[in-house]
Design a protein around this motif. Structure first.
Motif, PDB file in Angstrom:
ATOM      1  N   VAL A 118       0.828  -1.206   0.000  1.00 58.79           N
ATOM      2  CA  VAL A 118       0.000   0.000   0.000  1.00 58.79           C
ATOM      3  C   VAL A 118       0.859   1.252   0.000  1.00 58.79           C
ATOM      4  CG1 VAL A 118      -2.024  -1.033   1.069  1.00 58.79           C
ATOM      5  CG2 VAL A 118      -0.232  -0.105   2.510  1.00 58.79           C
ATOM      6  N   GLY A 119       2.160   1.091   0.105  1.00 57.08           N
ATOM      7  CA  GLY A 119       3.039   2.260  -0.018  1.00 57.08           C
ATOM      8  C   GLY A 119       3.610   2.733   1.295  1.00 57.08           C
ATOM      9  N   LYS A 120       3.655   1.876   2.273  1.00 53.96           N
ATOM     10  CA  LYS A 120       4.222   2.279   3.560  1.00 53.96           C
ATOM     11  C   LYS A 120       5.666   2.746   3.380  1.00 53.96           C
ATOM     12  CE  LYS A 120       3.587  -1.727   5.539  1.00 53.96           C
ATOM     13  NZ  LYS A 120       2.813  -2.509   4.549  1.00 53.96           N
ATOM     14  N   THR A 121       6.432   1.917   2.693  1.00 52.04           N
ATOM     15  CA  THR A 121       7.843   2.239   2.518  1.00 52.04           C
ATOM     16  C   THR A 121       8.010   3.506   1.687  1.00 52.04           C
ATOM     17  OG1 THR A 121       8.150  -0.132   2.518  1.00 52.04           O
ATOM     18  CG2 THR A 121      10.035   1.215   1.921  1.00 52.04           C
ATOM     19  N   THR A 122       7.201   3.623   0.671  1.00 53.40           N
ATOM     20  CA  THR A 122       7.278   4.816  -0.174  1.00 53.40           C
ATOM     21  C   THR A 122       7.008   6.075   0.650  1.00 53.40           C
ATOM     22  OG1 THR A 122       6.382   3.449  -1.933  1.00 53.40           O
ATOM     23  CG2 THR A 122       6.462   5.831  -2.305  1.00 53.40           C
ATOM     24  N   ILE A 123       5.984   5.968   1.487  1.00 57.97           N
ATOM     25  CA  ILE A 123       5.650   7.132   2.318  1.00 57.97           C
ATOM     26  C   ILE A 123       6.851   7.503   3.185  1.00 57.97           C
ATOM     27  CG2 ILE A 123       4.221   7.948   4.215  1.00 57.97           C
ATOM     28  CD1 ILE A 123       1.987   6.112   3.146  1.00 57.97           C
ATOM     29  N   LEU A 124       7.422   6.511   3.843  1.00 57.10           N
ATOM     30  CA  LEU A 124       8.510   6.807   4.770  1.00 57.10           C
ATOM     31  C   LEU A 124       9.736   7.325   4.024  1.00 57.10           C
ATOM     32  CD1 LEU A 124       8.154   3.949   7.384  1.00 57.10           C
ATOM     33  CD2 LEU A 124       7.418   6.317   7.515  1.00 57.10           C
ATOM     34  N   ARG A 125       9.982   6.750   2.874  1.00 58.11           N
ATOM     35  CA  ARG A 125      11.130   7.244   2.099  1.00 58.11           C
ATOM     36  C   ARG A 125      10.903   8.675   1.640  1.00 58.11           C
ATOM     37  NH1 ARG A 125      12.911   3.184  -2.451  1.00 58.11           N
ATOM     38  NH2 ARG A 125      14.398   4.897  -2.828  1.00 58.11           N
ATOM     39  N   ALA A 126       9.679   8.948   1.246  1.00 55.46           N
ATOM     40  CA  ALA A 126       9.387  10.321   0.799  1.00 55.46           C
ATOM     41  C   ALA A 126       9.560  11.293   1.954  1.00 55.46           C
ATOM     42  CB  ALA A 126       7.965  10.399   0.243  1.00 55.46           C
ATOM     43  N   VAL A 127       9.078  10.887   3.124  1.00 57.92           N
ATOM     44  CA  VAL A 127       9.205  11.763   4.292  1.00 57.92           C
ATOM     45  C   VAL A 127      10.683  11.985   4.610  1.00 57.92           C
ATOM     46  CG1 VAL A 127       8.850  11.872   6.778  1.00 57.92           C
ATOM     47  CG2 VAL A 127       6.963  11.233   5.282  1.00 57.92           C
ATOM     48  N   ALA A 128      11.441  10.873   4.624  1.00 56.73           N
ATOM     49  CA  ALA A 128      12.858  10.999   4.943  1.00 56.73           C
ATOM     50  C   ALA A 128      13.555  11.899   3.930  1.00 56.73           C
ATOM     51  CB  ALA A 128      13.494   9.619   4.970  1.00 56.73           C
ATOM     52  N   HIS A 129      13.179  11.743   2.655  1.00 57.40           N
ATOM     53  CA  HIS A 129      13.811  12.536   1.613  1.00 57.40           C
ATOM     54  C   HIS A 129      13.493  14.016   1.796  1.00 57.40           C
ATOM     55  CE1 HIS A 129      15.515  12.925  -2.475  1.00 57.40           C
ATOM     56  NE2 HIS A 129      14.646  13.929  -2.599  1.00 57.40           N
ATOM     57  N   ALA A 130      12.222  14.305   2.014  1.00 63.44           N
ATOM     58  CA  ALA A 130      11.831  15.709   2.125  1.00 63.44           C
ATOM     59  C   ALA A 130      12.343  16.324   3.411  1.00 63.44           C
ATOM     60  CB  ALA A 130      10.308  15.832   2.051  1.00 63.44           C
ATOM     61  N   LEU A 131      12.539  15.496   4.404  1.00 61.99           N
ATOM     62  CA  LEU A 131      13.041  16.019   5.676  1.00 61.99           C
ATOM     63  C   LEU A 131      14.523  16.380   5.576  1.00 61.99           C
ATOM     64  CD1 LEU A 131      12.535  16.512   8.702  1.00 61.99           C
ATOM     65  CD2 LEU A 131      13.073  14.122   9.103  1.00 61.99           C
ATOM     66  N   GLY A 132      15.224  15.586   4.772  1.00 63.31           N
ATOM     67  CA  GLY A 132      16.658  15.819   4.691  1.00 63.31           C
ATOM     68  C   GLY A 132      17.350  15.188   5.880  1.00 63.31           C
TER      69      GLY A 132
END
Lengths: 185, 353, 354
Positions: B67-81
């Motif tokens: 469902v995209g759990k990993t994608t969500i977390l990766r996106a958050v980590a990426h945008a957070l820096g």
């Protein structure tokens, strides 16, 4: 929205309508109570004049009160107030009682051998019984008493001629009645 | 919401740190927007993750496979820096595997380098633990310390990670060869967010047919990096907590909610086929309710308010509280349905204000 | 009672001769017409006439007129229907129906029909009416219904004859043609035996007076009771609709109940404002079926069109309540208590309209 407004207004309208109905009903009941009081007074042999807006039945009660006391002229002055209200049963009973009162007078005169006095009374009685039967053909007592007074005049053969006269001038039927107000039917 | 707001009261000098919370909010909203470019159809998940970041709490994502759990977390980590590390939970993963990387070097000598948790030093911003329920309890306890104290001991010294946020995920399909998280570990997570397949048909079609979503690496790589400064989050979080007020009424309200969770029968909550008197073993810890208020404050701040409303509490209640409610074992198999009904009815029954 | 009613089952029986008994019946008690005004003189002719028309006469109590020559061209056909011609008593009412077919351009002159009133010394015409419709052969068919009452007091059963009714037809040119309608003979019987008259005093025995009837109050009382019940029901309905006591706890009328507590509490300063606002909140909760928070307003209003007119007021209230309960504002600063009361009133009104 219009339906909603109707819904919220309807109970109020219903209350108003019911209140109006209730007050009308109470008004009627009070009026009938007052009439009943007059009735009871008349029945207990007290001479009470009915109010101006009395019902035909009450005026008839008063007329009956007068008629049984042989106050025919006074009773006949009430004719307009009874006939004018259009209740044919009361009208018929009123005329019937008038006829009875006249017939009683006539019989009394016959028994006293005052035949001259009896004849006009018989005529008036017949007229009254006819008026009664015109108003209500179902009043069998009126037929019977009309039959009785008819035979009363048959005992007096000269009356036949008189009867023919009345037939010829039916419009003048009431002119012989003393004390009858003019201008009424 | 009155126009007198956070900035004014800060200048009034009530001890708030000297940072612009309005700027931070603008950044937070930009962060959400950035993540939402990669994660579509899950706005409330993104919002909750943002709240968790500013409330300085760890998050457990739960959901079906794919469902995209990993994608969500990766996106958050990426945008957070900031430095980002990721580890996969497996049955044979041992605590040392997180701290040390042992290998034979070119010279044929065994060498031990800092493992995944230490590789980026103390500046680590996001530690992402994939499939946490596959790891053994020993690993859980290490993770517990990492989350609770933001520190570990390795190479004979204490490592401290002041900016660290732990994200974990867990799929709820598999129960074989998994290790349920102990209550203490679950309590350390600020939120447990359920991720579900989006319901909207257009979004589902887009997810399936738009090639953009097929290559996750490119999708994430296309996002702007470091929208937020991960080093400032601690301070911003503290500032939010001091500047957003809770009234006495709200405090009573939160306590009433807590009471309702602990004794649902007394609050008039009725769930079909459940004996309400024996349903609850433990209805939320004080730490959990504290976390609830913290998250509610952040949510109020994100909404541009300087006061917490019952709506804020409601918005974060289920993610923050649900995993802290412990049910009688006979009701555990139906846990998901019961807890959802319990949280929903709590808000239906407890009067606000 | 009318004679006609008493005789109703005889109405359709043909007065005309039945086969075999024709000559006996045909003698007298049937309608007969101007031409045969004297039943004794015209007996033979009448019998012959009935014989000729026996088919028609057997079919209904209807007998054709014998037409006088001058009217023949204008009046095509005449017949009369009457009740049974015996057992008629003093005071009986009977109806004679005459059917006349008139050839155009002639038409019946309604003003020439007899007027109600005494016809002879023993007979009254009570009413007369006529209807007009299309008849056979382009003729106009008139049905004249005349209601008579007899006052003849016979000493023994005796035959009486009603005088014929005069029919006048006119055309547009003003030409008048007169014809006699039917007359009707019937046997009228005495009410009492003659012997009674010989008995002396008892002959004058009159039926007693008609006594006035003491009117019953029952129907008026029943009406009052019914009106009272209706008024009570209407009041109960109103109380139910407006959630007045004893319906003040009615779940579907939370705002009506709130109006009272809001109005009571709103007078009590800041504390009063708070409890008034709380009462209003509870009403919203009850209306929504759950605790209603400010964020839920849009969905709440979308489901309740009657509340949408109060949209602005409701939102204002929720904002004021937020500031009072959760912010640092003073209760009632943004929304005075009077507005609170007004809002709850209009919400109660809106609630009645759902």
């Amino acid at each position: 929205m219009r339906l909603g407004a109707l819904k919220s207004l309807a109970p109020m309208v219903a209350v108003c309508a019911a209140a109006a109905w209730l007050s009308a009903a109470i008004w009627t009941l009070q009026g009938e109570r007052a009439e009943r009081a007059v009735f009871i007074a008349l029945a207990s042999k007290r001479d009470v004049a009915p109010p101006d807006d009395a019902s035909a039945e009450l005026v008839f009660a008063r007329a009956h009160f007068l008629l049984v006391r042989d106050r025919i002229d006074e009773a006949q002055s009430l004719v307009g107030r009874i006939v004018g209200q259009g209740d044919r049963h009361v009208t018929a009973r009123f005329y019937y009682d008038v006829g009875n009162a006249r017939a009683r007078r006539a019989v009394g005169a016959v028994e006293a051998s005052q035949i001259d006095k009896a004849i006009p009374e018989v005529r008036l009685a017949k007229d009254a019984f006819r008026a009664s039967l015109r108003a209500d053909p179902g009043l069998w007592d009126a037929r019977y008493n009309l039959d009785v007074v008819m035979r009363l005049v048959r005992d007096f053969p000269e009356f036949e001629g008189l009867e023919e006269e009345t037939k010829a001038q039916p419009k003048k039927l009431w002119t012989d009645l003393p004390g009858r107000p003019r201008g009424l039917p | 919401m009155t126009p007198t707001s956070i900035a004014e009261r800060r200048s009034a000098g009530d001890g708030a740190p000297d940072i612009s919370l309005d700027d931070w909010r603008a950044k937070a909203l930009a962060f959400e927007a950035e993540v939402s470019r990669a994660v579509i159809g899950q706005p409330h998940v993104v919002r909750l993750l943002t709240i968790a970041l500013f409330a300085r709490g760890h998050v457990l994502l739960e959901g079906d496979v794919g469902v995209g759990k990993t994608t969500i977390l990766r996106a958050v980590a990426h945008a957070l820096g900031g430095p980002f590390e990721r580890i996969e939970g497996t049955v044979d993963l041992m605590p040392t595997d997180m701290l040390y990387a042992a290998y034979i070097d070119d010279a044929g000598k065994p060498r031990v380098d800092p493992g995944p948790a230490l590789r980026h030093g103390e500046d680590l911003a996001v530690f992402f633990f994939n499939e946490i329920n596959r790891a053994r309890p020993q690993v859980h306890s290490l993770l517990l310390r990492l989350m609770a104290e933001r520190s570990v001991t390795a190479f004979g010294k204490d490592w401290s990670f002041p900016h660290l946020v732990v994200f974990a995920d867990r799929n709820r399909v598999e129960k074989e060869e998994t290790f349920e998280l102990p209550a203490a570990a679950r309590d350390r997570f600020l939120m447990e967010i359920g991720v579900e397949t989006p319901h909207d048909a257009d979004i589902r079609r887009e997810l399936v047919f738009d090639p953009r979503f097929h290559d996750v690496d490119r999708l994430i790589g296309g996002l702007k990096r470091a929208v937020l400064d991960h080093r400032g989050l601690n301070e911003a979080g503290r500032a939010i907590q001091t500047s957003v007020s809770t009234s006495l009424t709200l405090e009573h309200y939160v306590l009433a909610l807590w009471d309702a969770l602990r004794a649902p029968a007394r609050a008039g909550i009725v769930i079909d086929g459940v004996d309400m008197d024996r349903l609850i073993l433990a209805g939320g810890s004080p730490r959990g309710v504290g976390a609830l208020v913290r998250a509610a404050r952040v949510r109020a701040w994100l909404e541009g308010r300087d006061m917490v409303l019952p709506e804020d509490v409601r918005a974060v209640f289920a993610p923050v509280m649900a995993h802290r409610i412990f049910l009688d074992p006979i009701y555990e198999p139906r846990r998901e349905r019961i807890v959802r009904a319990l949280c929903g009815q709590t808000f239906d029954k407890v009067p606000a204000p | 009672m009318r004679f006609g009613e008493r005789a109703a089952r005889f109405e359709t029986r043909p007065c005309g001769p039945l086969p075999g008994v024709r000559s006996m019946i045909a003698k007298k008690p049937c309608p007969h017409f101007g031409d045969f005004a004297d039943p004794h003189a015209g007996e033979a002719a009448a019998a012959g006439h009935f014989e000729a028309r026996s088919v028609v006469a057997a079919a209904a109590l209807a007998v054709a007129f014998a037409l006088p020559a001058p009217a023949a061209a204008q009046i095509l056909d005449r017949s009369m229907t009457a009740p049974q011609p015996f057992g008629v008593l003093l005071g009986d009412v009977f109806t004679l129906k005459t059917r006349v077919d008139v050839a155009p351009p002639f038409r019946l002159d309604p003003s020439a029909l007899p007027k109600p009133g005494p016809v002879t010394y023993w007979l009254d015409l009570r009413s007369v009416s006529s209807t007009e419709r299309k008849g056979p052969n382009g003729a106009t068919r008139y049905e004249i219904s005349a209601e008579y009452q007899t006052f003849y007091a016979p000493l023994e059963a005796i035959e009486q004859t009603t005088p014929p009714m005069k029919l006048v037809v006119v055309d547009d040119a003003g030409k008048r043609v007169e014809a006699d309608g039917a007359s009707w003979s019937f046997i009228t019987s005495p009410l009492r035996p003659i012997a009674a008259t010989a008995g002396g005093g008892s002959a004058y025995g009159l039926r007693p007076d008609a006594a006035p009837r003491l009117p019953s109050l029952r129907s008026a009382e029943i009406k009052v009771a019914a009106a009272g019940v209706a008024a009570l029901l209407a009041l109960a309905w109103l109380a139910f609709a407006r959630a007045w006591p004893p319906f003040h706890k009615r779940p579907a009328r939370p705002f009506a109940a709130a109006v009272r507590s809001v109005a009571r509490a709103a007078r009590g300063g800041e504390e009063g404002w708070r409890s008034a606002a709380l009462a209003l909140h509870r009403a919203f909760d009850a209306a929504a079926g759950r605790r209603l928070l400010g964020e839920d307003l849009a969905a709440f209003l979308a489901d309740r069109p009657s509340f949408q007119q109060q949209d602005a007021g409701i939102r204002r209230f929720f904002d004021a309540s937020r500031i009072a309960f959760f912010g640092r504002g003073r209760p009632g600063a943004d929304m005075p208590a009077s507005e609170l009361v007004a809002l709850s009133r209009s919400l109660a009104a809106a609630e009645r309209a759902t």
